[in-house]
Design an enzyme around this catalytic site. Structure first.
Site, short mmCIF file in Angstrom:
data_model
loop_
_atom_site.label_atom_id
_atom_site.label_comp_id
_atom_site.label_asym_id
_atom_site.label_seq_id
_atom_site.Cartn_x
_atom_site.Cartn_y
_atom_site.Cartn_z
N ASP A 49 -2.28 -18.93 -52.04
CA ASP A 49 -0.85 -19.25 -51.54
C ASP A 49 0.09 -18.04 -51.75
O ASP A 49 0.96 -17.71 -50.73
CB ASP A 49 -0.27 -20.54 -51.94
N ASN A 94 -3.37 -21.74 -45.68
CA ASN A 94 -3.17 -23.03 -45.74
C ASN A 94 -2.00 -23.10 -46.53
O ASN A 94 -1.55 -24.16 -47.28
CB ASN A 94 -4.26 -23.93 -45.98
N ASP A 314 2.09 -34.30 -55.57
CA ASP A 314 1.04 -33.42 -56.04
C ASP A 314 0.55 -33.78 -57.40
O ASP A 314 -0.67 -34.04 -57.57
CB ASP A 314 1.27 -32.07 -56.19
N GLU A 342 -3.36 -30.82 -47.76
CA GLU A 342 -4.57 -29.88 -47.65
C GLU A 342 -5.68 -30.72 -47.01
O GLU A 342 -6.75 -30.14 -46.27
CB GLU A 342 -5.18 -29.31 -49.18
N HIS A 386 -7.79 -27.94 -53.52
CA HIS A 386 -7.68 -27.59 -54.80
C HIS A 386 -7.53 -28.82 -55.80
O HIS A 386 -7.98 -28.77 -56.74
CB HIS A 386 -6.71 -26.47 -55.08
N ARG A 387 -6.55 -29.59 -55.28
CA ARG A 387 -6.23 -30.57 -56.12
C ARG A 387 -7.35 -31.81 -56.31
O ARG A 387 -7.56 -32.39 -57.33
CB ARG A 387 -4.91 -31.19 -55.65
N LYS A 412 -6.42 -22.00 -54.23
CA LYS A 412 -5.10 -21.87 -53.75
C LYS A 412 -4.07 -21.64 -54.50
O LYS A 412 -3.06 -21.17 -54.35
CB LYS A 412 -5.21 -23.04 -52.88
#
Ligand SMILES: O=C(O)C1=C[C@@H](OP(=O)(O)O)[C@@H](O)[C@H](O)C1
Ligand SMILES: C=C(OP(=O)(O)O)C(=O)O
Length: 426
Positions: A49, A94, A314, A342, A386-387, A412
């Protein structure tokens, strides 16, 4: 497809120095680029990012020097908005924290720019931001689907004025307008339509703007008044706080199978709302130590909770997988905007939690997780999110281990996540 199998981990302990915050890194880079003077940034996040933001600044003619380890960056500010006559295309992956703030800054700059990204970026709404900027005569057009990137921006100096912005899907749209507002020629009043989501991210924006010499009058998150015709002033040096969302995985691991884990680079005065993830762990039963320069979590018996986590969307994902280790169900409420990040995170989370044996209710804007008696091994799809990958690493703290598909999607925000996570096993 690459996969990573984590064997069962019976105990974790140790200390993690957190990589820089994504939210702060991309804001500071943009503000430093627009400011008068040089800014020396340290503990900058090195992740996809942030690379997209750095590449965009290069293409826009910003001079900066990045150290070899990519965590120190000296930025020579432009002392105002961007100027680039040639038509240019910027690929922003993204990265919401690049796409949204750059859209606003470029709309007010004398540029001719196309903003593109990954396929998922073309499914993430941006109409609330474009509608707001069009009220002050911004010239932005949709290149494929109305309301979504890719965008073409025929930038020009904008006047400011009354801007009404819908805050119900993403706070990043307001962040974007706030950051450009002082550089418009006239004063602006930004009024929020609907209930503003993810409010603590606006606190990050306002705190950073203040450090760059600009004050905003915040009328209870319903309206914001900003003087135009200003210029950001570099604060000289900037140390990026550790990433509080990234901290959540380590703190949760300690709550589930500590030992204790201490994260450094953030502390009780951190500007990021996601530090309040530690409050969620405390509410579940973990022991939390809050210090100026670290947060430390120690295991205790965990019980399920039922709360509104709109403020920390998040880190709230980490509560979902922590809930697998608590007694009784956990409900995470008011997280509708998980669906436009995402991936559709409400659906993805529900689907993958069921694979490890949980009973899950997926509401329009909430998720209810009842842990299984015994966790099952599963191969977890990560949806290029990613999360999802980082949250499900916690399942390795059960007896069955876990397989994570496409573990490299953590690039990311946290490229070396899995090696740090595995080093905590003892
Ligand atoms: O401003 C920011 O840095 C962010 C705001 C949040 O998005 P929303 O405001 O869209 O919830 C968050 O999910 C994102 O990771 C980063
Ligand atoms: C939602 C996220 O990213 P973005 O900044 O792209 O919105 C995230 O990092 O969880």
């Amino acid at each position: 497809m690459k996969t990573l199998t984590l064997n069962p981990i019976s105990k974790v302990a140790g200390e993690v120095h957190l990589p820089g915050s994504k939210s702060i890194s991309n804001r500071v880079l943009l503000l430093a680029a627009l400011a008068q003077g040089n800014t020396q940034i340290t503990n900058l996040l090195d992740s996809d990012d942030v690379r997209y933001m750095l590449n965009a600044l290069t293409a826009l003619g910003v001079d900066y020097h990045l150290s070899e380890c990519r965590t120190k960056c000296d930025v020579s500010g432009l002392g105002g908005l961007f100027k680039r006559a040639e038509a240019t295309t910027l690929f922003l992956g993204n990265a919401g924290t690049a796409m949204r703030p750059l859209t606003a800054a470029l709309a007010a700059s004398e540029v001719n720019i196309t903003l593109t990204g990954e396929p998922r970026m073309y499914e993430r709404p941006i109409a609330h931001l474009v509608d707001a900027l069009r009220q002050v005569q911004a010239d932005i057009s949709y290149l494929e689907t109305n309301g979504f990137p890719p965008l073409h921006i025929k930038g020009k100096l904008l006047n400011g004025g009354q801007i009404n912005i819908d805050g119900s899907i993403s706070s990043q749209f307001l962040t974007a307008v706030l950051m450009v507002a002082p550089l418009l020629t006239g004063d602006s009043t930004i009024s929020i339509i609907g209930e503003l989501v993810s409010k603590p991210y606006i606190d990050i924006t306002l705190a950073l703007m203040q450090r760059f010499g600009v004050t905003v009058e915040n009328q209870d998150y319903k309206a914001f008044i900003i003087k135009g015709g200003q210029c950001y002033q570099s604060p000289g040096h900037w140390l990026v706080e550790g990433d509080a969302s990234s901290a959540s995985y380590f703190l949760a691991a300690a709550a589930i199978k500590g030992g204790s884990i201490k994260v450094t680079g953030i502390g009780k005065h951190a500007v990021q709302g996601d530090i309040y993830f530690a409050d969620a762990l405390e509410a579940m039963g973990a022991d939390v130590e809050w210090a100026d320069d670290h947060i430390k979590v120690t295991r205790n018996r965990l019980v399920g909770i039922d709360r509104d986590y709109n403020a920390i969307p998040d880190a709230a994902m980490t509560i979902a997988t922590t809930a697998l280790f608590a007694e009784g169900p956990t409900v995470i409420r008011n997280v509708f905007n998980w669906r436009v990040k995402e991936t559709d995170r409400l659906h993805a989370m529900a689907t993958e939690l069921r694979k490890v044996g949980a009973t899950v209710e997926e509401g329009q804007d909430y998720i209810k997780i009842t842990p299984p008696v015994k966790l099952k091994h599963a191969s977890i799809a990560t949806y290029n999110d990613h999360r999802m990958a980082m949250c499900f690493s916690l399942v390795a703290l059960g007896d069955a281990g876990i397989t994570i598909e496409d573990p490299d999607c953590t690039a990311k925000t946290f490229p070396n996540y899995f090696s740090l996570f595995q080093q905590l096993a003892c």
